[in-house]
Design a protein around this motif. Structure first.
Motif, PDB file in Angstrom:
ATOM      1  N   GLY A 128      -4.160   6.537   3.834  1.00 10.56           N
ATOM      2  CA  GLY A 128      -3.950   5.558   2.787  1.00 10.56           C
ATOM      3  C   GLY A 128      -4.301   6.122   1.427  1.00 10.56           C
ATOM      4  O   GLY A 128      -5.248   6.900   1.303  1.00 10.56           O
ATOM      5  N   VAL A 129      -3.547   5.723   0.430  1.00  5.41           N
ATOM      6  CA  VAL A 129      -3.744   6.216  -0.934  1.00  5.41           C
ATOM      7  C   VAL A 129      -4.238   5.095  -1.855  1.00  5.41           C
ATOM      8  O   VAL A 129      -5.237   5.244  -2.539  1.00  5.41           O
ATOM      9  CB  VAL A 129      -2.432   6.818  -1.483  1.00  5.41           C
ATOM     10  N   SER A 130      -3.532   3.989  -1.865  1.00  5.39           N
ATOM     11  CA  SER A 130      -3.933   2.871  -2.709  1.00  5.39           C
ATOM     12  C   SER A 130      -3.209   1.614  -2.253  1.00  5.39           C
ATOM     13  O   SER A 130      -2.136   1.690  -1.652  1.00  5.39           O
ATOM     14  CB  SER A 130      -3.616   3.162  -4.183  1.00  5.39           C
ATOM     15  N   CYS A 131      -3.814   0.469  -2.552  1.00  2.00           N
ATOM     16  CA  CYS A 131      -3.237  -0.806  -2.154  1.00  2.00           C
ATOM     17  C   CYS A 131      -3.416  -1.815  -3.282  1.00  2.00           C
ATOM     18  O   CYS A 131      -4.415  -1.766  -4.006  1.00  2.00           O
ATOM     19  CB  CYS A 131      -3.891  -1.312  -0.866  1.00  2.00           C
ATOM     20  N   ILE A 132      -2.462  -2.725  -3.402  1.00  2.00           N
ATOM     21  CA  ILE A 132      -2.557  -3.791  -4.400  1.00  2.00           C
ATOM     22  C   ILE A 132      -2.365  -5.121  -3.705  1.00  2.00           C
ATOM     23  O   ILE A 132      -1.453  -5.285  -2.881  1.00  2.00           O
ATOM     24  CB  ILE A 132      -1.549  -3.593  -5.554  1.00  2.00           C
ATOM     25  N   GLY A 133      -3.250  -6.060  -4.011  1.00  2.00           N
ATOM     26  CA  GLY A 133      -3.208  -7.365  -3.382  1.00  2.00           C
ATOM     27  C   GLY A 133      -2.145  -8.265  -3.994  1.00  2.00           C
ATOM     28  O   GLY A 133      -1.401  -7.882  -4.883  1.00  2.00           O
ATOM     29  N   VAL A 134      -2.126  -9.504  -3.540  1.00  2.00           N
ATOM     30  CA  VAL A 134      -1.071 -10.436  -3.947  1.00  2.00           C
ATOM     31  C   VAL A 134      -1.517 -11.284  -5.141  1.00  2.00           C
ATOM     32  O   VAL A 134      -1.176 -11.000  -6.275  1.00  2.00           O
ATOM     33  CB  VAL A 134      -0.644 -11.338  -2.781  1.00  2.00           C
ATOM     34  N   GLN A 135      -2.304 -12.289  -4.885  1.00  2.00           N
ATOM     35  CA  GLN A 135      -2.576 -13.262  -5.938  1.00  2.00           C
ATOM     36  C   GLN A 135      -3.412 -12.708  -7.079  1.00  2.00           C
ATOM     37  O   GLN A 135      -3.140 -12.953  -8.249  1.00  2.00           O
ATOM     38  CB  GLN A 135      -3.255 -14.484  -5.339  1.00  2.00           C
ATOM     39  N   ASP A 136      -4.432 -11.919  -6.748  1.00  2.00           N
ATOM     40  CA  ASP A 136      -5.320 -11.458  -7.812  1.00  2.00           C
ATOM     41  C   ASP A 136      -4.967 -10.057  -8.295  1.00  2.00           C
ATOM     42  O   ASP A 136      -5.559  -9.540  -9.231  1.00  2.00           O
ATOM     43  CB  ASP A 136      -6.776 -11.479  -7.342  1.00  2.00           C
ATOM     44  N   ASN A 137      -4.017  -9.417  -7.623  1.00  2.00           N
ATOM     45  CA  ASN A 137      -3.606  -8.074  -8.016  1.00  2.00           C
ATOM     46  C   ASN A 137      -4.753  -7.075  -8.003  1.00  2.00           C
ATOM     47  O   ASN A 137      -4.721  -6.076  -8.712  1.00  2.00           O
ATOM     48  CB  ASN A 137      -2.946  -8.068  -9.399  1.00  2.00           C
ATOM     49  N   ASP A 138      -5.788  -7.342  -7.230  1.00  2.00           N
ATOM     50  CA  ASP A 138      -6.844  -6.351  -7.087  1.00  2.00           C
ATOM     51  C   ASP A 138      -6.281  -5.085  -6.467  1.00  2.00           C
ATOM     52  O   ASP A 138      -5.386  -5.145  -5.620  1.00  2.00           O
ATOM     53  CB  ASP A 138      -7.958  -6.890  -6.188  1.00  2.00           C
ATOM     54  N   THR A 139      -6.836  -3.944  -6.892  1.00  2.00           N
ATOM     55  CA  THR A 139      -6.371  -2.673  -6.366  1.00  2.00           C
ATOM     56  C   THR A 139      -7.485  -1.982  -5.603  1.00  2.00           C
ATOM     57  O   THR A 139      -8.668  -2.145  -5.924  1.00  2.00           O
ATOM     58  CB  THR A 139      -5.852  -1.761  -7.484  1.00  2.00           C
ATOM     59  N   TYR A 140      -7.097  -1.209  -4.592  1.00  2.00           N
ATOM     60  CA  TYR A 140      -8.055  -0.569  -3.696  1.00  2.00           C
ATOM     61  C   TYR A 140      -7.640   0.880  -3.474  1.00  2.00           C
ATOM     62  O   TYR A 140      -6.999   1.201  -2.479  1.00  2.00           O
ATOM     63  CB  TYR A 140      -8.103  -1.332  -2.372  1.00  2.00           C
ATOM     64  N   PRO A 141      -8.014   1.768  -4.400  1.00  2.00           N
ATOM     65  CA  PRO A 141      -7.622   3.168  -4.244  1.00  2.00           C
ATOM     66  C   PRO A 141      -8.563   3.918  -3.306  1.00  2.00           C
ATOM     67  O   PRO A 141      -9.745   3.595  -3.200  1.00  2.00           O
ATOM     68  CB  PRO A 141      -7.752   3.716  -5.675  1.00  2.00           C
ATOM     69  N   ALA A 142      -8.037   4.910  -2.623  1.00  2.00           N
ATOM     70  CA  ALA A 142      -8.869   5.800  -1.834  1.00  2.00           C
ATOM     71  C   ALA A 142      -9.733   6.641  -2.767  1.00  2.00           C
ATOM     72  O   ALA A 142      -9.363   6.893  -3.918  1.00  2.00           O
ATOM     73  CB  ALA A 142      -7.982   6.706  -0.978  1.00  2.00           C
ATOM     74  N   GLU A 143     -10.875   7.088  -2.267  1.00  2.00           N
ATOM     75  CA  GLU A 143     -11.797   7.871  -3.090  1.00  2.00           C
ATOM     76  C   GLU A 143     -11.131   9.117  -3.665  1.00  2.00           C
ATOM     77  O   GLU A 143     -11.396   9.524  -4.791  1.00  2.00           O
ATOM     78  CB  GLU A 143     -13.017   8.269  -2.274  1.00  2.00           C
ATOM     79  N   SER A 144     -10.267   9.723  -2.891  1.00  2.00           N
ATOM     80  CA  SER A 144      -9.646  10.982  -3.296  1.00  2.00           C
ATOM     81  C   SER A 144      -8.720  10.849  -4.500  1.00  2.00           C
ATOM     82  O   SER A 144      -8.379  11.859  -5.126  1.00  2.00           O
ATOM     83  CB  SER A 144      -8.860  11.576  -2.122  1.00  2.00           C
ATOM     84  N   VAL A 145      -8.303   9.615  -4.836  1.00  2.00           N
ATOM     85  CA  VAL A 145      -7.359   9.447  -5.941  1.00  2.00           C
ATOM     86  C   VAL A 145      -7.911   8.579  -7.063  1.00  2.00           C
ATOM     87  O   VAL A 145      -7.225   8.358  -8.068  1.00  2.00           O
ATOM     88  CB  VAL A 145      -6.013   8.864  -5.453  1.00  2.00           C
TER      89      VAL A 145
ATOM     90  N   ALA B 257       0.837  -1.202   0.000  1.00  2.00           N
ATOM     91  CA  ALA B 257       0.000   0.000   0.000  1.00  2.00           C
ATOM     92  C   ALA B 257       0.868   1.247   0.000  1.00  2.00           C
ATOM     93  O   ALA B 257       1.982   1.246   0.533  1.00  2.00           O
ATOM     94  CB  ALA B 257      -0.919   0.015   1.214  1.00  2.00           C
ATOM     95  N   TRP B 258       0.338   2.281  -0.589  1.00  2.00           N
ATOM     96  CA  TRP B 258       0.949   3.603  -0.530  1.00  2.00           C
ATOM     97  C   TRP B 258       0.151   4.463   0.445  1.00  2.00           C
ATOM     98  O   TRP B 258      -1.087   4.430   0.448  1.00  2.00           O
ATOM     99  CB  TRP B 258       0.952   4.270  -1.902  1.00  2.00           C
ATOM    100  N   PHE B 259       0.878   5.215   1.236  1.00  2.00           N
ATOM    101  CA  PHE B 259       0.307   6.173   2.167  1.00  2.00           C
ATOM    102  C   PHE B 259       0.941   7.532   1.889  1.00  2.00           C
ATOM    103  O   PHE B 259       1.973   7.616   1.240  1.00  2.00           O
ATOM    104  CB  PHE B 259       0.612   5.774   3.617  1.00  2.00           C
ATOM    105  N   ARG B 260       0.325   8.563   2.412  1.00  2.00           N
ATOM    106  CA  ARG B 260       0.934   9.885   2.322  1.00  2.00           C
ATOM    107  C   ARG B 260       0.639  10.669   3.598  1.00  2.00           C
ATOM    108  O   ARG B 260      -0.345  10.410   4.292  1.00  2.00           O
ATOM    109  CB  ARG B 260       0.436  10.649   1.097  1.00  2.00           C
ATOM    110  N   GLN B 261       1.511  11.629   3.846  1.00  2.00           N
ATOM    111  CA  GLN B 261       1.308  12.513   4.994  1.00  2.00           C
ATOM    112  C   GLN B 261       1.569  13.936   4.542  1.00  2.00           C
ATOM    113  O   GLN B 261       2.711  14.276   4.174  1.00  2.00           O
ATOM    114  CB  GLN B 261       2.225  12.131   6.154  1.00  2.00           C
ATOM    115  N   ALA B 262       0.522  14.731   4.562  1.00  2.00           N
ATOM    116  CA  ALA B 262       0.634  16.134   4.195  1.00  2.00           C
ATOM    117  C   ALA B 262       1.153  16.933   5.392  1.00  2.00           C
ATOM    118  O   ALA B 262       1.007  16.497   6.538  1.00  2.00           O
ATOM    119  CB  ALA B 262      -0.718  16.671   3.746  1.00  2.00           C
ATOM    120  N   PRO B 263       1.762  18.076   5.147  1.00  2.00           N
ATOM    121  CA  PRO B 263       2.267  18.898   6.258  1.00  2.00           C
ATOM    122  C   PRO B 263       1.174  19.196   7.271  1.00  2.00           C
ATOM    123  O   PRO B 263       0.091  19.670   6.915  1.00  2.00           O
ATOM    124  CB  PRO B 263       2.733  20.179   5.543  1.00  2.00           C
ATOM    125  N   GLY B 264       1.441  18.896   8.528  1.00  2.00           N
ATOM    126  CA  GLY B 264       0.501  19.191   9.594  1.00  2.00           C
ATOM    127  C   GLY B 264      -0.694  18.264   9.681  1.00  2.00           C
ATOM    128  O   GLY B 264      -1.626  18.507  10.461  1.00  2.00           O
TER     129      GLY B 264
END
Length: 127
Positions: A47-64, A35-42
């Protein structure tokens, strides 16, 4: 323990693109959800997005959704985050982390991927 390293950050104008890379200290990235995460100043980490293992399903946050794409190249032991149509609100330090499943990575204050975080890569979106 698996340790990850992020790269590819930089400064871009709104509407621009960047591709971040996440690599591992050992050749076991293919066996983990990443998974990718981000931290904005202050602000707290999100969480930003995640990718699974076997099926490579992706789970993006609504904002991206529709702008960021997560992918993996297990032969290269690398996970990418392609970021398009960047906005000033995307500014922050981006981290990748590893766990067994993507479940829970979006929860506020989660310890998802604890102990696997790298130093992060900074993304600045500004005109």
């Amino acid at each position: 323990q698996l340790q990850l390293a992020e790269s590819g950050g930089g400064s871009v104008q709104p509407g621009g693109s960047l591709r971040l890379s996440c690599t591992a200290s050992e050749r076991t990235l293919a066996y983990h959800a990443i998974a990718w995460f981000r931290q904005a100043p202050g602000k707290g980490r999100e969480g930003v997005s995640c990718i699974g293992v076997q099926d490579n399903d992706t789970y993006p946050a609504e904002s991206v959704k529709g702008r960021f794409t997560i992918s993996r190249d297990d032969d290269e032991d690398t996970v990418y985050l392609q970021m398009n149509s960047l906005k000033p609100g995307d500014t922050g330090v981006y981290y990748c982390a590893a766990d067994w499943y993507c479940d829970g990575y979006l929860l506020t204050g989660t310890d998802w991927g604890a102990g696997t975080w790298g130093q992060g890569t900074r993304v600045t979106v500004s005109s």
